[in-house]
Design an enzyme around this catalytic site. Structure first.
Site, PDB file in Angstrom:
ATOM      1  N   LYS A 114       0.841  -1.211   0.000  1.00  0.00           N
ATOM      2  CA  LYS A 114       0.000   0.000   0.000  1.00  0.00           C
ATOM      3  C   LYS A 114       0.871   1.254   0.000  1.00  0.00           C
ATOM      4  CE  LYS A 114      -4.212  -1.839   1.017  1.00  0.00           C
ATOM      5  NZ  LYS A 114      -5.501  -1.608   0.465  1.00  0.00           N
ATOM      6  N   LYS A 196      -1.183 -12.128  -7.548  1.00  0.00           N
ATOM      7  CA  LYS A 196      -2.164 -13.121  -7.076  1.00  0.00           C
ATOM      8  C   LYS A 196      -3.596 -12.715  -7.428  1.00  0.00           C
ATOM      9  CE  LYS A 196      -3.551 -11.587  -2.666  1.00  0.00           C
ATOM     10  NZ  LYS A 196      -4.008 -11.560  -1.400  1.00  0.00           N
ATOM     11  N   LYS A 199      -9.698 -10.503  -4.768  1.00  0.00           N
ATOM     12  CA  LYS A 199     -11.098 -10.105  -4.817  1.00  0.00           C
ATOM     13  C   LYS A 199     -11.273  -8.597  -4.871  1.00  0.00           C
ATOM     14  CE  LYS A 199     -11.014 -11.294  -0.022  1.00  0.00           C
ATOM     15  NZ  LYS A 199     -11.389 -11.573   1.214  1.00  0.00           N
TER      16      LYS A 199
HETATM   17  P1  TYM Z   1      -8.407 -12.933   2.781  1.00  0.00           P
HETATM   18  O1  TYM Z   1      -9.811 -12.612   3.100  1.00  0.00           O
HETATM   19  O2  TYM Z   1      -7.646 -12.009   1.883  1.00  0.00           O
HETATM   20  O3  TYM Z   1      -8.321 -14.372   2.154  1.00  0.00           O
HETATM   21  C1  TYM Z   1      -8.970 -15.479   2.775  1.00  0.00           C
HETATM   22  C2  TYM Z   1      -8.156 -16.748   2.554  1.00  0.00           C
HETATM   23  O4  TYM Z   1      -7.991 -16.978   1.154  1.00  0.00           O
HETATM   24  C3  TYM Z   1      -6.605 -17.123   0.848  1.00  0.00           C
HETATM   25  N1  TYM Z   1      -6.352 -16.554  -0.485  1.00  0.00           N
HETATM   26  C4  TYM Z   1      -5.773 -17.208  -1.504  1.00  0.00           C
HETATM   27  N2  TYM Z   1      -5.311 -18.460  -1.607  1.00  0.00           N
HETATM   28  C5  TYM Z   1      -4.788 -18.834  -2.803  1.00  0.00           C
HETATM   29  N3  TYM Z   1      -4.696 -18.014  -3.890  1.00  0.00           N
HETATM   30  C6  TYM Z   1      -5.158 -16.739  -3.829  1.00  0.00           C
HETATM   31  N4  TYM Z   1      -5.097 -15.959  -4.877  1.00  0.00           N
HETATM   32  C7  TYM Z   1      -5.729 -16.292  -2.586  1.00  0.00           C
HETATM   33  N5  TYM Z   1      -6.270 -15.115  -2.186  1.00  0.00           N
HETATM   34  C8  TYM Z   1      -6.643 -15.288  -0.899  1.00  0.00           C
HETATM   35  C9  TYM Z   1      -5.877 -16.329   1.943  1.00  0.00           C
HETATM   36  O5  TYM Z   1      -4.542 -16.746   2.089  1.00  0.00           O
HETATM   37  C10 TYM Z   1      -6.736 -16.632   3.143  1.00  0.00           C
HETATM   38  O6  TYM Z   1      -6.381 -17.872   3.721  1.00  0.00           O
HETATM   39  N6  TYM Z   1      -6.141 -11.544   6.993  1.00  0.00           N
HETATM   40  C11 TYM Z   1      -6.933 -12.587   6.357  1.00  0.00           C
HETATM   41  C12 TYM Z   1      -8.220 -12.915   7.071  1.00  0.00           C
HETATM   42  C13 TYM Z   1      -8.027 -13.258   8.498  1.00  0.00           C
HETATM   43  C14 TYM Z   1      -7.570 -14.489   9.014  1.00  0.00           C
HETATM   44  C15 TYM Z   1      -7.537 -14.341  10.421  1.00  0.00           C
HETATM   45  C16 TYM Z   1      -7.202 -15.711   8.420  1.00  0.00           C
HETATM   46  C17 TYM Z   1      -8.255 -12.415   9.545  1.00  0.00           C
HETATM   47  N7  TYM Z   1      -7.943 -13.076  10.723  1.00  0.00           N
HETATM   48  C18 TYM Z   1      -7.128 -15.382  11.261  1.00  0.00           C
HETATM   49  C19 TYM Z   1      -6.796 -16.748   9.270  1.00  0.00           C
HETATM   50  C20 TYM Z   1      -6.761 -16.599  10.674  1.00  0.00           C
HETATM   51  C21 TYM Z   1      -7.270 -12.136   4.954  1.00  0.00           C
HETATM   52  O7  TYM Z   1      -7.322 -10.954   4.662  1.00  0.00           O
HETATM   53  O8  TYM Z   1      -7.577 -13.166   4.117  1.00  0.00           O
END
Ligand code: TYM
Length: 331
Positions: A114, A196, A199
């Site tokens: 960012k 990557k 969303k």
């Molecule tokens: P988030 O919401 O960006 O993504 C959710 C999960 O999806 C995985 N992911 C991917 N895996 C493979 N290829 C991709 N292109 C891809 N994009 C996303 C992420 O690695 C994630 O597992 N900070 C976290 C949410 C969170 C969290 C937590 C997760 C908050 N607290 C505690 C685990 C434990 C996040 O923004 O994920």
């Protein structure tokens, strides 16, 4: 009993990357690890680190909860809840901010990206986000955290924070292990396979949303960027677009990349893409159908109420002990 905890932030839409990197893994673990507890939450407090439209955020939160269930989670064995409904999570997030250093937070890729893009409206909660994420995990003494590759750095920091807390105050939090799938941990953008699949991307041709209809899925796969070699092989360096499509195929079908490569060695990219489109539609269509029923159901509300009650119970007791441990409050 071991506990597995994971979450998804309700920003943008849910993508095939989220499914293959995190949700599918979670469902598989549930089938394999019959003696574990599974906690899964929608991280709405993380979502507000960037500006959200309130009504959309609320809708997306429920959409994701319904989508999680539609992906085949065992409803009896999943504690499904919404992060903001467990205030102790945010409370612990604040306490953990006092156990993490500015330098550590400054090294986080998500924050650095960012800054590199020179975004001017970076909030202070976006900067301290990893402390809240650590709280999401260690409040429940999670043993394992299934996530995609992009969350690895946050998980490493979570471990550091938990160990630091334990070293100073005495053993208190379980130090969690990340679980990152071998295939599918980093699904790349279909138009730009150097980055990557995300969303929050503005170009919707780059990602497959879990809410996309069949025609859009087929169209997006057909127009995915490949290369001019015209040979089906797995070479992420020189053929990143194709390597990504092979990974998606492997991850959707649970076949090895080797097997798929052999199967398509004499075929054209077009034939491969047509088949891949069918594979992805075959995975997402039943999920989409199940989602339509669940999202409007009373059952979804009941599951979220139940999840909130179970998670609250654990969180309340753990926080009471935590406060005692660090000396805040009267006793
Ligand atoms: P988030 O919401 O960006 O993504 C959710 C999960 O999806 C995985 N992911 C991917 N895996 C493979 N290829 C991709 N292109 C891809 N994009 C996303 C992420 O690695 C994630 O597992 N900070 C976290 C949410 C969170 C969290 C937590 C997760 C908050 N607290 C505690 C685990 C434990 C996040 O923004 O994920």
């Amino acid at each position: 009993m071991k506990r597995i905890v994971s979450g998804i932030k309700p920003t943008g839409t849910l993508t095939l990357g989220n499914y293959l990197g995190a949700i599918k893994q979670f469902v598989k673990l549930q089938q394999k690890m019959t003696d574990c507890e599974f906690y899964l939450f929608i991280a709405d407090m993380h979502a507000i680190t960037t500006r959200q439209v309130p009504a959309e955020l609320r809708k997306r939160t429920l959409d994701i909860a319904a989508m999680y269930l539609a992906c085949g989670l065992d409803r009896e064995r999943t504690v499904l809840y919404i992060q903001s409904e467990i205030p102790q999570q945010t409370e612990l997030g604040y306490i953990l901010q006092s156990n993490v250093y500015m330098g550590e937070l400054e090294r986080m890729t998500q924050y650095k990206d960012k800054v590199a893009k020179q975004e001017t409206s970076i909030t202070s909660s976006l900067f301290t986000y990893p402390a809240l994420m650590a709280a999401d995990i260690i409040l429940y003494d999670a043993d394992y955290v299934p996530v995609g590759d992009d969350q690895k750095q946050h998980l490493e920091l979570t471990r550091t924070i938990a160990q630091r807390f334990n070293n100073y105050y005495g053993d208190f939090f379980t130090v969690p292990e990340p679980l990152i799938p071998e295939v599918g941990a980093r699904i790349m953008d279909l138009q730009n396979p150097e980055k990557k699949m995300s969303k929050s991307d503005e170009n919707d041709k780059g990602y497959i949303s879990m809410f996309d209809d069949e025609a859009s899925i087929r169209r997006k796969i057909r127009s995915a960027v490949t290369d001019s070699f015209g040979i089906i092989r797995f070479d992420p360096e020189n053929q990143p677009g194709l390597a990504n499509l092979l990974t998606i195929y492997a991850s959707c079908t649970d076949q090895s990349i080797e097997e798929i490569k052999d199967q398509y060695q004499d075929k054209s990219y077009k034939e491969f893409k047509d088949d891949l489109a069918e594979v992805v539609v075959g995975v997402l269509k039943p999920i989409h159908d199940a989602y339509q029923t669940i999202v409007k159901s009373q059952e979804l509300q009941d599951i979220l109420d139940h999840g909130r009650d179970i998670a609250s119970d654990y969180a309340f007791k753990k926080m009471r002990k935590c406060k005692r441990k660090i000396g805040v409050g009267r006793k």
